[in-house]
Design a protein around this motif. Structure first.
Motif, mmCIF file in Angstrom:
data_model
loop_
_atom_site.group_PDB
_atom_site.id
_atom_site.type_symbol
_atom_site.label_atom_id
_atom_site.label_comp_id
_atom_site.label_asym_id
_atom_site.label_seq_id
_atom_site.Cartn_x
_atom_site.Cartn_y
_atom_site.Cartn_z
ATOM 1 N N ALA A 100 3.425 11.590 12.377
ATOM 2 C CA ALA A 100 3.000 11.514 10.974
ATOM 3 C C ALA A 100 4.197 11.287 10.053
ATOM 4 C CB ALA A 100 2.268 12.789 10.589
ATOM 5 N N LEU A 101 5.317 11.925 10.418
ATOM 6 C CA LEU A 101 6.522 11.764 9.617
ATOM 7 C C LEU A 101 6.992 10.308 9.646
ATOM 8 C CD1 LEU A 101 7.638 14.161 8.175
ATOM 9 C CD2 LEU A 101 9.377 14.395 9.908
ATOM 10 N N LEU A 102 6.873 9.706 10.824
ATOM 11 C CA LEU A 102 7.227 8.297 10.960
ATOM 12 C C LEU A 102 6.371 7.469 10.003
ATOM 13 C CD1 LEU A 102 8.831 6.177 12.691
ATOM 14 C CD2 LEU A 102 6.751 5.973 14.050
ATOM 15 N N GLY A 103 5.066 7.789 9.971
ATOM 16 C CA GLY A 103 4.168 7.110 9.037
ATOM 17 C C GLY A 103 4.642 7.292 7.606
ATOM 18 N N GLY A 104 5.059 8.527 7.293
ATOM 19 C CA GLY A 104 5.551 8.811 5.950
ATOM 20 C C GLY A 104 6.768 7.957 5.619
ATOM 21 N N VAL A 105 7.686 7.862 6.573
ATOM 22 C CA VAL A 105 8.920 7.104 6.333
ATOM 23 C C VAL A 105 8.602 5.623 6.117
ATOM 24 C CG1 VAL A 105 11.058 6.306 7.398
ATOM 25 C CG2 VAL A 105 10.415 8.710 7.550
ATOM 26 N N ILE A 106 7.741 5.075 6.982
ATOM 27 C CA ILE A 106 7.370 3.664 6.820
ATOM 28 C C ILE A 106 6.692 3.469 5.469
ATOM 29 C CG2 ILE A 106 5.983 1.770 7.749
ATOM 30 C CD1 ILE A 106 6.296 3.023 10.503
ATOM 31 N N ALA A 119 -6.736 10.441 -5.895
ATOM 32 C CA ALA A 119 -7.904 10.118 -5.076
ATOM 33 C C ALA A 119 -7.534 9.132 -3.975
ATOM 34 C CB ALA A 119 -9.017 9.543 -5.954
ATOM 35 N N VAL A 120 -6.788 8.081 -4.376
ATOM 36 C CA VAL A 120 -6.343 7.091 -3.380
ATOM 37 C C VAL A 120 -5.541 7.780 -2.283
ATOM 38 C CG1 VAL A 120 -4.790 5.142 -2.984
ATOM 39 C CG2 VAL A 120 -6.309 5.144 -4.965
ATOM 40 N N ALA A 121 -4.608 8.615 -2.718
ATOM 41 C CA ALA A 121 -3.741 9.296 -1.761
ATOM 42 C C ALA A 121 -4.556 10.198 -0.851
ATOM 43 C CB ALA A 121 -2.690 10.118 -2.506
ATOM 44 N N ALA A 122 -5.469 10.975 -1.430
ATOM 45 C CA ALA A 122 -6.242 11.923 -0.637
ATOM 46 C C ALA A 122 -7.063 11.207 0.423
ATOM 47 C CB ALA A 122 -7.149 12.743 -1.547
ATOM 48 N N VAL A 123 -7.756 10.139 0.012
ATOM 49 C CA VAL A 123 -8.618 9.436 0.966
ATOM 50 C C VAL A 123 -7.796 8.831 2.095
ATOM 51 C CG1 VAL A 123 -10.104 7.436 1.273
ATOM 52 C CG2 VAL A 123 -10.476 8.977 -0.655
ATOM 53 N N SER A 124 -6.702 8.130 1.732
ATOM 54 C CA SER A 124 -5.982 7.453 2.803
ATOM 55 C C SER A 124 -5.228 8.445 3.674
ATOM 56 C CB SER A 124 -5.049 6.384 2.249
ATOM 57 O OG SER A 124 -4.292 6.930 1.215
ATOM 58 N N LEU A 125 -4.817 9.567 3.089
ATOM 59 C CA LEU A 125 -4.138 10.548 3.931
ATOM 60 C C LEU A 125 -5.130 11.247 4.849
ATOM 61 C CD1 LEU A 125 -1.410 11.945 1.557
ATOM 62 C CD2 LEU A 125 -1.181 10.332 3.432
ATOM 63 N N LEU A 126 -6.360 11.429 4.386
ATOM 64 C CA LEU A 126 -7.399 11.989 5.258
ATOM 65 C C LEU A 126 -7.651 11.041 6.428
ATOM 66 C CD1 LEU A 126 -9.519 14.296 5.559
ATOM 67 C CD2 LEU A 126 -11.144 12.704 4.541
ATOM 68 N N SER A 160 6.246 13.182 -0.561
ATOM 69 C CA SER A 160 5.486 12.347 0.375
ATOM 70 C C SER A 160 5.902 12.652 1.805
ATOM 71 C CB SER A 160 5.745 10.863 0.104
ATOM 72 O OG SER A 160 5.527 10.575 -1.232
ATOM 73 N N PHE A 161 7.212 12.798 1.979
ATOM 74 C CA PHE A 161 7.764 13.084 3.299
ATOM 75 C C PHE A 161 7.186 14.400 3.824
ATOM 76 C CE2 PHE A 161 11.465 14.157 6.059
ATOM 77 C CZ PHE A 161 11.472 12.983 6.790
ATOM 78 N N ALA A 162 7.272 15.421 2.994
ATOM 79 C CA ALA A 162 6.779 16.736 3.404
ATOM 80 C C ALA A 162 5.272 16.696 3.649
ATOM 81 C CB ALA A 162 7.109 17.768 2.326
ATOM 82 N N PHE A 163 4.577 15.977 2.795
ATOM 83 C CA PHE A 163 3.115 15.951 2.896
ATOM 84 C C PHE A 163 2.673 15.253 4.178
ATOM 85 C CE2 PHE A 163 -1.230 15.407 1.506
ATOM 86 C CZ PHE A 163 -1.418 16.583 0.796
ATOM 87 N N SER A 164 3.356 14.151 4.539
ATOM 88 C CA SER A 164 2.934 13.462 5.756
ATOM 89 C C SER A 164 3.229 14.332 6.977
ATOM 90 C CB SER A 164 3.578 12.075 5.863
ATOM 91 O OG SER A 164 4.927 12.130 5.517
ATOM 92 N N GLY A 165 4.351 15.055 6.930
ATOM 93 C CA GLY A 165 4.634 15.985 8.024
ATOM 94 C C GLY A 165 3.547 17.039 8.147
#
Ligand SMILES: Nc1ncnc2c1ncn2[C@@H]1O[C@H](COP(=O)(O)OP(=O)(O)OP(=O)(O)O)[C@@H](O)[C@H]1O
Ligand SMILES: [Mg+2]
Lengths: 233, 402
Positions: free
Chosen positions: B335-341, B282-289, B371-376
């Motif tokens: 977005a990938l940059l966000g994932g890496v950070i 849930a945390v992941a879904a909300v913040s990724l949205l 996580s990497f793939a998902f942020s991309g």
């Protein structure tokens, strides 16, 4: 239609807006331009010159009438087909220079080739060649902000001819330049026309510049004033 | 073309580093939260596993009731009896020790001191099965086991609390109202995986426990220490067969007891963390949205800012698809940059936590890759609308734009 005919407008109109705000930028234009011609377009401000150039350049579509390019009715092409036509046959020099800021001269020039998927090395070679042709060898890595107005205009011309177009469309290529610089640009265009057989259509306000062309079309209120085919030089 | 688009994207993202990073906060927080929690969770599990395997990886534990070690187990089934133990001792081979255990919390008293502890009723096999060493004294004699004598063995904690520096051997202590004399003291084992003090224990003969403390002949747990690790499944199957026979479980009927080894118990315990997983999701879904909307927003701004540039590109021969690709790649890179950070931040948090909580630092390659793939993917999904807007621009209008 003549064999040599490259471009023809048949009763072309362009209307902007509706009702009381309606403007007839082009009110029925007929013209024929043959392969290898160098044509100047003159006329008062607001007479429809840029509108005609944009349609010629497949950047804009007419409200009615036909535009034939090498026998093909451009008005029937879709957006992608027009983009392909533009990419493969036309080079455009804009009224402003419209170079990408923060991008070096050579990178600006090679941009059309990037979108054609040309390999990097060949792209760079052809861009250097084009810059050399317009007399900007040694300025390849300057940004537009580090170039004079005339130099920027020449970068724009190099970009327009780098992909070997059939037609060069130039909307006031000397608009912001002094007479000496303008003459340099005109000499360059004349040479391209003579040496490469490049068809050139150029808008200008200055009669002195129009003299470089084979003939001049005068636009007045969205119509062409001169007879259809005047004397060719 | 893709390479060019990538180059452009990197240029454009690095042109506004602060803006890019602020935009990415949502993705950064989402990814960091997931990475940190999963990594800390894995570390905890590893610590539990390590502690439990110290307890003996070749130990089988039997309890009455089906599925008692996992969630949804029931334990209201019949307890084991001494004849079950006897049957196992007769029927099982490759076994080091079989220890029947019944236990209960109780308060023990010695002199003026009292302390609450767990009292285990068992026999001498218990010390073998659980690898207890004696600091002093001895295990129960056979006679004491058989007759259920009032003797006891105590753990280190009990020794320290009740007797301090004195020698407890031969001393008496009271468990509830049962008095017994200390015959042995165990060496310390420290905390268990669950954080309980293993040395807080008093062990008395099973029969003494049944007769004087619980008042029933029930046995709640059987520990079976297998001789070699390889034999554990074989012994497990055999023990189950014997217990089925003893307890008259007919074929086709569910067992009313469970025999598990330590790894099975661990996995049963860790499977109870599904609530945690849901929360994490849930945390992941909300913040990724939120992150995705951030990317979409900044891409729309970027398209508006660069309308003129897009017009130039379209006018000199870029096709719609090429402009679309350029902006998609830009959103993807962003977005990938966000994932890496986020991954870096999450690992840093997990590393600190691991240091603080004294658990192993256990980064998982698969969750990082995910996580990497998902942020991309977030970039591509939320970048699509702005990119399409850019691609559909009218070149003339775009060139006129200031
Ligand atoms: N996008 C537009 N919307 C509405 N009217 C327009 C638009 N573009 C051009 N016009 C009108 O069409 C007419 C012709 O404009 P155009 O730009 O072709 O003139 P021009 O001959 O190029 O003038 P100039 O010499 O000043 O560049 C003008 O009256 C102008 O106001
Ligand atoms: Mg104009």
């Amino acid at each position: 239609m003549n064999d040599e005919t490259l471009i023809a407008f048949e009763g072309l109109t362009k209307v902007y807006g509706e009702g009381s705000a309606m403007v007839r930028a082009l009110a029925g234009v007929d013209l024929i331009i043959r392969r290898g011609e160098f044509v100047a377009i003159m006329g008062p401000s607001g007479s429809g010159k840029s509108t005609a150039m944009n349609i010629l350049g497949c950047l804009d579509t007419p409200s009615s009438g036909r535009y034939l390019f090498a026998g093909v009715d451009v008005t029937r092409l879709d957006r992608t087909q027009r983009a392909l036509l533009r990419r493969n046959y036309l080079g455009f020099v804009f009224q402003g220079y419209n170079l990408l800021a923060r991008t070096s001269a050579v990178e600006n020039v090679e941009l059309p080739l990037v979108y054609r998927g040309m390999p990097r090395a060949e792209r760079r070679r052809r861009a250097d060649e084009a810059l050399h042709l317009v007399g900007l060898a040694g300025r390849e890595h300057h940004k537009p902000s580090e170039l004079s107005g005339g130099q920027q205009q020449r970068v724009a011309i190099a970009r327009a001819i780098v992909a070997d177009p059939h037609v060069l469309l130039a909307d006031e290529p000397t608009g912001n330049l002094d007479t000496a610089r303008s003459r340099e640009i005109m000499d360059l265009l004349k040479r391209l026309n003579a040496e490469r057989g490049l068809t050139i259509i150029m808008v200008t306000h200055e009669p002195g510049m129009a003299e470089f062309a084979h003939r001049t079309l005068r636009f007045v209120d969205g119509r062409i004033e001169t007879p259809l085919m005047a004397e060719t030089v | 073309m893709l390479w060019e688009a990538l180059k452009l994207a990197i240029q454009s993202v690095s042109r506004n580093p602060l803006r890019s990073v602020l935009t990415l906060l949502g993705i950064v927080i989402g990814v960091a939260a997931v990475i940190a929690m999963v990594t800390i969770g894995d570390g905890t599990t590893r610590k539990v596993e390590a502690d439990l395997s110290k307890l003996g990886s070749n130990m089988l534990v039997a309890r009455p009731g089906r599925n008692v070690f996992g969630p949804g187990g029931n334990s209201d089934s019949r307890a084991f009896k001494e004849r079950d133990v006897a049957a196992l001792r007769n029927g099982l081979s490759h076994v080091r020790a079989i220890a029947p255990v019944s236990s209960r919390a109780a308060t023990i008293v010695s002199g003026a001191q009292n302390y609450s502890t767990t009292v285990n009723g068992t026999d001498s096999d218990f010390f073998i099965a659980q690898d207890w060493d004696f600091e002093s004294g001895r295990p129960f004699s056979e006679g004491e086991v058989r007759s259920g004598s009032a003797v006891c063995v105590i753990g280190q904690t009990i020794k320290t609390v009740l007797f301090g520096p004195l020698d407890p051997l031969g001393e008496r202590l009271r468990i509830g109202n049962v008095s017994c004399s200390v015959v042995g003291v165990l060496t310390g084992k420290g905390q268990s995986a669950m954080g309980t003090d293993q040395d807080n224990t008093v062990i008395i003969p099973l029969r003494a426990f049944q007769r004087r403390i619980s008042g029933s002949t029930n046995i709640s747990t059987l520990y079976i220490a297998v001789a070699e690790k390889e034999q554990i499944t074989e012994v497990q199957a055999m023990a189950e067969r014997i217990l089925r026979e003893q307890r008259r479980v007919v074929p086709g009927q569910d067992d009313d007891f469970s025999v598990r080894d330590m790894t099975q118990i661990i996995s049963a315990m860790t499977s109870t963390t599904s609530l945690m997983t849901a929360l994490l999701g849930a945390v992941a879904a909300v913040s990724l949205l939120v992150g995705g909307i951030g990317v979409m927003n900044i891409m729309l701004v970027s398209v508006t800012e660069r309308t003129r540039e897009i017009g130039i590109r379209l006018a000199i021969g870029a096709l719609e698809g090429q402009v679309l690709l350029q902006f998609l790649v830009e959103a993807f890179v962003l977005a990938l940059l966000g994932g890496v950070i986020g991954i870096a931040l999450g690992l840093a948090i997990a590393g600190l936590a691991a240091y603080g909580m004294q658990i192993p630092f256990a980064p998982s390659a698969s969750i990082i890759a995910l996580s990497f793939a998902f942020s991309g993917a977030i970039g591509v999904v939320f970048g699509f609308f702005p990119a399409r807007r850019a691609a559909r621009l009218d070149p003339i209008e775009a060139l006129r734009h200031e």
